[in-house]
Enzyme design. Structure first.
Site, PDB file in Angstrom:
ATOM      1  N   GLU A  81       0.818  -1.223   0.000  1.00 42.02           N
ATOM      2  CA  GLU A  81       0.000   0.000   0.000  1.00 42.02           C
ATOM      3  C   GLU A  81       0.849   1.270   0.000  1.00 42.02           C
ATOM      4  OE1 GLU A  81      -2.661  -1.228   3.481  1.00 42.02           O
ATOM      5  OE2 GLU A  81      -4.088  -0.420   2.017  1.00 42.02           O
ATOM      6  N   TYR A  83     -17.819  26.219   0.441  1.00 43.43           N
ATOM      7  CA  TYR A  83     -17.586  24.771   0.298  1.00 43.43           C
ATOM      8  C   TYR A  83     -16.532  24.467  -0.760  1.00 43.43           C
ATOM      9  CZ  TYR A  83     -21.540  25.470  -3.006  1.00 43.43           C
ATOM     10  OH  TYR A  83     -22.384  25.945  -3.961  1.00 43.43           O
ATOM     11  N   VAL A 116      -6.676   5.213   8.395  1.00 44.26           N
ATOM     12  CA  VAL A 116      -7.736   6.162   8.063  1.00 44.26           C
ATOM     13  C   VAL A 116      -8.080   7.023   9.286  1.00 44.26           C
ATOM     14  CG1 VAL A 116      -8.728   4.837   6.158  1.00 44.26           C
ATOM     15  CG2 VAL A 116      -9.545   4.423   8.493  1.00 44.26           C
ATOM     16  N   GLU A 117      -7.882   6.475  10.490  1.00 46.14           N
ATOM     17  CA  GLU A 117      -8.129   7.244  11.706  1.00 46.14           C
ATOM     18  C   GLU A 117      -7.271   8.515  11.736  1.00 46.14           C
ATOM     19  OE1 GLU A 117      -7.960   3.981  11.537  1.00 46.14           O
ATOM     20  OE2 GLU A 117      -9.311   3.048  12.989  1.00 46.14           O
ATOM     21  N   LYS A 148     -12.873   4.165   2.730  1.00 48.24           N
ATOM     22  CA  LYS A 148     -11.782   3.607   1.922  1.00 48.24           C
ATOM     23  C   LYS A 148     -12.394   2.466   1.110  1.00 48.24           C
ATOM     24  CE  LYS A 148      -7.021   1.849   2.333  1.00 48.24           C
ATOM     25  NZ  LYS A 148      -5.988   1.348   3.268  1.00 48.24           N
TER      26      LYS A 148
END
Ligand SMILES: Nc1nc2c(c(=O)[nH]1)N=C([C@H](O)[C@@H](O)CO)CN2
Length: 118
Positions: free
Chosen positions: A21, A53, A72-73, A98
């Site tokens: 990865e 935005y 991802v945290e 993900k």
């Protein structure tokens, strides 16, 4: 409290714990809810009186695209910090997907809320 939202913000980036990865880019998808009060902007009809935005979307995209976190945290927490410090936002909800990370699931990820609701 009103909400300005950003849905399905896609970023290709280095993300993941496994060696393979670290060699590729994978897609992360963000859904954001940003707490605000739209009353003034609805009266003045001025962009300067609301959360832009477009500006927030590009700030998040540029940051995540350059990042190389494992979890991802970590990405979720760093993006929440970026939004709360760079923009006038007191509360947010952030969902980070993900997709494709787990073959038997459509998507995986985290959802966090930060700041104070008002
Ligand atoms: N809670 C988490 N679990 C896992 C993560 C993560 O970021 N948070 N990451 C992985 C791997 O990188 C996975 O996405 C590879 O398919 C595994 N579990």
């Amino acid at each position: 409290m009103d909400i300005v939202f950003i849905r399905q913000l896609e970023v290709m980036t280095v993300i993941g714990v496994f060696d393979w990865e670290r060699e590729i880019k994978q897609k992360l998808v963000f859904d954001l809810e940003l707490g605000t009060d739209i009353k003034r902007a609805s009266e003045t009809d001025e962009l300067a009186d609301t959360l832009d935005y477009k500006a927030i979307s590009h700030a998040v995209h540029d940051f995540v695209e350059k990042s190389e976190y494992q979890l991802v945290e970590t990405v979720a927490e760093k993006v929440a910090e970026l939004i709360l410090t760079q923009f006038s936002i007191r509360w947010l909800s952030l969902t980070l997907n993900k997709p494709g990370a787990v073959s038997v699931a459509n998507s995986v990820g985290v959802k966090i809320e930060r700041g104070e609701k008002f």
